[in-house]
Design a protein around this motif. Sequence first.
Motif, short mmCIF file in Angstrom:
data_model
loop_
_atom_site.label_atom_id
_atom_site.label_comp_id
_atom_site.label_asym_id
_atom_site.label_seq_id
_atom_site.Cartn_x
_atom_site.Cartn_y
_atom_site.Cartn_z
N ALA B 4 30.82 48.49 42.39
CA ALA B 4 32.36 49.40 42.44
C ALA B 4 33.94 48.06 41.69
CB ALA B 4 33.19 49.85 43.58
N LEU B 5 33.25 46.81 42.79
CA LEU B 5 34.57 45.53 42.51
C LEU B 5 34.05 45.66 40.79
CD1 LEU B 5 33.38 42.96 45.53
CD2 LEU B 5 34.90 44.72 45.19
N ILE B 6 32.86 45.70 40.53
CA ILE B 6 32.66 45.24 38.93
C ILE B 6 33.41 46.39 37.76
CG2 ILE B 6 31.53 45.22 36.74
CD1 ILE B 6 29.12 43.86 38.83
N GLU B 7 33.28 47.24 38.27
CA GLU B 7 34.05 48.61 37.25
C GLU B 7 36.00 48.13 37.78
OE1 GLU B 7 32.90 50.12 35.50
OE2 GLU B 7 30.83 48.95 35.83
N VAL B 8 36.44 47.66 38.73
CA VAL B 8 37.93 47.26 38.49
C VAL B 8 38.72 45.19 38.54
CG1 VAL B 8 38.56 49.69 39.79
CG2 VAL B 8 38.33 47.34 41.04
N ALA B 9 37.00 45.60 38.22
CA ALA B 9 37.22 43.26 38.05
C ALA B 9 38.42 43.72 36.85
CB ALA B 9 35.90 42.79 37.33
N PRO B 10 39.30 43.94 35.72
CA PRO B 10 39.58 43.35 35.36
C PRO B 10 41.52 43.32 36.13
CG PRO B 10 38.70 44.98 33.96
CD PRO B 10 38.41 45.12 35.57
N GLN B 11 41.32 44.16 37.07
CA GLN B 11 42.85 43.82 38.14
C GLN B 11 42.53 43.27 39.04
OE1 GLN B 11 42.45 47.88 37.96
NE2 GLN B 11 44.45 48.10 38.97
N LEU B 12 41.43 42.55 39.18
CA LEU B 12 40.80 41.92 40.28
C LEU B 12 41.53 40.69 39.87
CD1 LEU B 12 37.81 43.85 42.44
CD2 LEU B 12 40.29 43.50 42.45
N VAL B 13 40.87 39.84 38.81
CA VAL B 13 40.77 39.08 38.13
C VAL B 13 42.92 38.69 38.53
CG1 VAL B 13 40.66 37.78 36.19
CG2 VAL B 13 38.48 38.93 36.77
N ARG B 14 43.74 39.47 37.54
CA ARG B 14 44.51 39.22 37.11
C ARG B 14 45.29 39.15 38.46
NH1 ARG B 14 44.76 44.17 34.15
NH2 ARG B 14 44.50 43.67 31.94
N ARG B 16 43.64 38.26 40.83
CA ARG B 16 43.48 36.80 41.73
C ARG B 16 42.71 37.57 43.18
NH1 ARG B 16 42.26 30.61 41.42
NH2 ARG B 16 42.71 30.54 38.98
N GLN B 17 42.13 39.13 43.03
CA GLN B 17 41.74 39.45 44.86
C GLN B 17 40.05 39.94 45.35
OE1 GLN B 17 44.31 43.29 45.16
NE2 GLN B 17 46.58 42.49 45.96
N LEU B 18 40.18 39.43 46.02
CA LEU B 18 38.30 40.24 46.57
C LEU B 18 37.70 39.36 45.68
CD1 LEU B 18 38.80 44.14 46.23
CD2 LEU B 18 39.13 42.24 48.40
N LEU B 19 37.52 39.25 44.14
CA LEU B 19 36.92 38.44 43.56
C LEU B 19 36.17 36.99 43.84
CD1 LEU B 19 36.84 39.76 39.80
CD2 LEU B 19 35.27 40.74 42.05
N PRO B 20 37.69 36.41 44.52
CA PRO B 20 37.80 35.17 45.04
C PRO B 20 36.79 34.87 45.95
CG PRO B 20 39.50 35.52 44.07
CD PRO B 20 38.98 36.37 44.09
N ALA B 21 36.84 35.84 47.05
CA ALA B 21 35.43 35.93 48.11
C ALA B 21 34.80 36.15 48.36
CB ALA B 21 36.63 36.05 49.28
N PHE B 22 33.76 36.87 47.27
CA PHE B 22 32.73 37.19 46.60
C PHE B 22 31.74 36.36 46.54
CE2 PHE B 22 29.46 40.13 44.84
CZ PHE B 22 29.02 40.76 45.36
N ASP B 23 30.35 36.51 47.23
CA ASP B 23 28.99 35.89 47.13
C ASP B 23 28.54 36.07 45.99
OD1 ASP B 23 26.98 34.51 47.09
OD2 ASP B 23 26.49 35.12 49.76
N TRP B 24 28.46 35.29 45.04
CA TRP B 24 27.79 35.97 43.56
C TRP B 24 26.21 35.99 44.08
CZ3 TRP B 24 30.61 39.36 40.76
CH2 TRP B 24 31.67 38.82 40.46
N SER B 25 25.59 35.53 45.12
CA SER B 25 24.25 34.59 44.37
C SER B 25 23.97 36.32 45.22
CB SER B 25 23.87 34.15 46.22
OG SER B 25 24.31 34.64 46.95
N LYS B 26 24.42 37.63 45.58
CA LYS B 26 23.41 38.88 46.14
C LYS B 26 24.01 39.72 44.85
CE LYS B 26 24.92 38.86 51.14
NZ LYS B 26 26.07 37.20 51.37
N ALA B 27 25.22 39.26 43.66
CA ALA B 27 24.63 41.10 42.45
C ALA B 27 23.55 40.13 41.74
CB ALA B 27 25.62 39.44 42.03
#
Lengths: 84, 714
Positions: B4-14, B16-27
Amino acid sequence: MMSAVATSDGVRPEIIAIFAEVFEHEAPISIATSPGDVARWDSLNHVALVSMIERTFGIGLSMDEMIEIQSVGDIQRLLARHGV
Amino acid sequence: MIDALIEVAPQLVRQRQLLPAFDWSKANKQQIQRLVDRLAEADMVVPAWLARDILVSGHSLPPTATSALSVELLVLSRLNDMHSGRPVKEVLLEISELVMTLPPSGEIAVAMVRRLCELDASAEACAVALAAWPVTPQALHHARKVFASHLQTLPVLKTRVAGFSTASTFARALVPAFAKRGVRIEADEAPFGSAIAELHRLPPGTQASLILLDPQTLLESSWRTGFDAAASDLTARLDALEQAIAAHATETGAPLLINTLPTVTKPSMGYMDSYHEAGLAMLTRRTNAALSALAGRFANMTLIDTDVALARMPHEARHDPRLWFYGRIAFAEPAVNEIAEAYSAAWAMRQAKPVKVIAIDFDNTLWGGVFGDDGIERLQCGDDPPGNAFKAFQVECLRLKAQGKLLIALSKNNTDALEILDRHVGMALRRDDFAAVAVNWQPKSDNIRRIATDLNLGLDSFMFLDDSPHEREAMRRLCPEVRVPEMPTDPAERPRWLRGLTETWPARLTVEDIERPAMYLAERRARELKATAASYDDYLRGLEQQLTIESLTARTLPRVAQLHERTNQFNPTTRRYTEADLSAFLSRPKTTIVLLGTADDRFGKHGIVIAAVARLDGGTAYIDSLVMSCRVIARQIETAFLGALIEALCKQGITEVVAGYRPTAKNELVRDLYASHGFLPLDTGEQDVRNWIWRVNQQPLPASPFVTVQWSLR
């Protein structure tokens, strides 16, 4: 790192990792493990142990607390006190 | 959740929400690919901060997403992409380049080291971890096993480490600090607080003493007798320290590395601290002044400025009162690491072959713009921005010249570019500041080789400064001996960068060092005379040379030691007498005679250019060393000097003089030195030395018609 010391009952995995790094201690540890049981747990490495605990858990310990640590159990009790 | 996060990634990147705190080892791998695609659909690249998080968690990024990333992230991505076996050579090369130019730090360094260990690339893991140290000391923890075996491959340096409080953390930090520069330090730790005693009694076999001063112990006062106590306690400690350092310097001769006291951040007397005799700032200044005076006196003492070493460190990080009261540890870990790093850098500098020549490019290095395109009027150099940064760079070049470096102009330009230096009003450098010039369209490597021959200096004493990465690369490839530092692209950064180039720092300044540029200018003029003289004899006659002979004194000692240290060509025995050796000779004039010669000619002074050590044994003198600066080769200075030396020896009752030639890779020049001065071969049965003998009344005294010899009255 953790699989090698699977028998360390009741000890938090972060502490096992810290002991491996600071003391190069890979043997099992328990709540009762104290400086007498770990070859490199001297006063100098004690300082390294404390700073590694502070860095890992994001807490600050006082000098009293530094002195208070005399076993793995003491460390866990301090961590509980600091809410981590 | 991840999807779900990945689908809205463009907005989240712009935002800088949620993604900076995400643990990518879980992906998983597919999810990372989807993230890259999702951003691409929105016409976005993976931003550096996100790429960093993803790579540090162990993933790789597809090539389409890495084009804009820094080299360190790119390398990490490629390492993460490998499954097993050693990484390909290409990646390993990129890593070694990275280590040399932009050492990785922080979590990137840690991730890289862990991955390299997993891939069994031990040497690279070690190199990255050491390059990251002391900024990111954790990286070395992850490589500790490979580091331990790497250490075993390095040459050993036996040192004694002592302090006024606990020196153990310092001794420990010295290991990676010296390993960084290819040395395995054996930091033998003296008992707690025994610095003074150690200085007086150095264990045999120790190659260097490393002493750590700390303000806590040195400036400690009981305050029992008020203000007087603070000042007099320090006086007593300083006296003891000064005596100990002097004893160490004169008796052991071993190098001593010691630090200054850092600036006081918590004054004991508020604003009065800097001028009241009991103020901590005042006491610190007194201590450092005393140390500076000692460092000026003793060549084997290196004083490390703690403030410079700790300049990047916030004051709270320097001293941890808990550690002080718990274990008398005066410097916190990050600080002691930086100090150890400074000791190692200072040691490396003592050992390194000094840079004597700085070869400098013109366009976009000495001034902004290209002369051929812009013409002289539009070149940037002067008192206004952006030309003032270039002028500041030129002033730094002048500073290097004042410190004895020779400046060389090395530019691809028409010869008239040289006129810029004297015609452009904004230039700080003038044409005569350069000891040699090569302004033409030949490859710079050819030009630098020719100049090295003209100046009679090895290419390994050259440094090359050029803004063009291509010219730097070409120089590195074609003249690997020349030191070619990376230069910042922004001209504003360059003056500061040039000051920080430790290879150009003077280890010790003798009178000769300071006068060297003037001497080379005199030589340039002498070369011009040689070009016009009818014969070589005419040239020598025209030089009007004078050689002043004197015995060794404390004043001339540093230069004579320097001649022994640096002379490779005109050096028949290659015995390298140090200042300590020579000062020992001073104390036994009956058995050892040390003479030196100072040369002058019509064009200027050459300073002390020749020296010899002769050992007397009964009626025989042995010339244990004879060294001459290559600046005065082929001028019969050695002939005049040998004559004077033998004459002086005969006055001591010597009847025969024995001299040896021990061939090395560089001293072919003096193979026939003694034969050509009337010495006869002497067979002593030694294998690697050819010996020669001169007997009184049987051979003539060497003499030159082109050198006037006089004895100094000093």
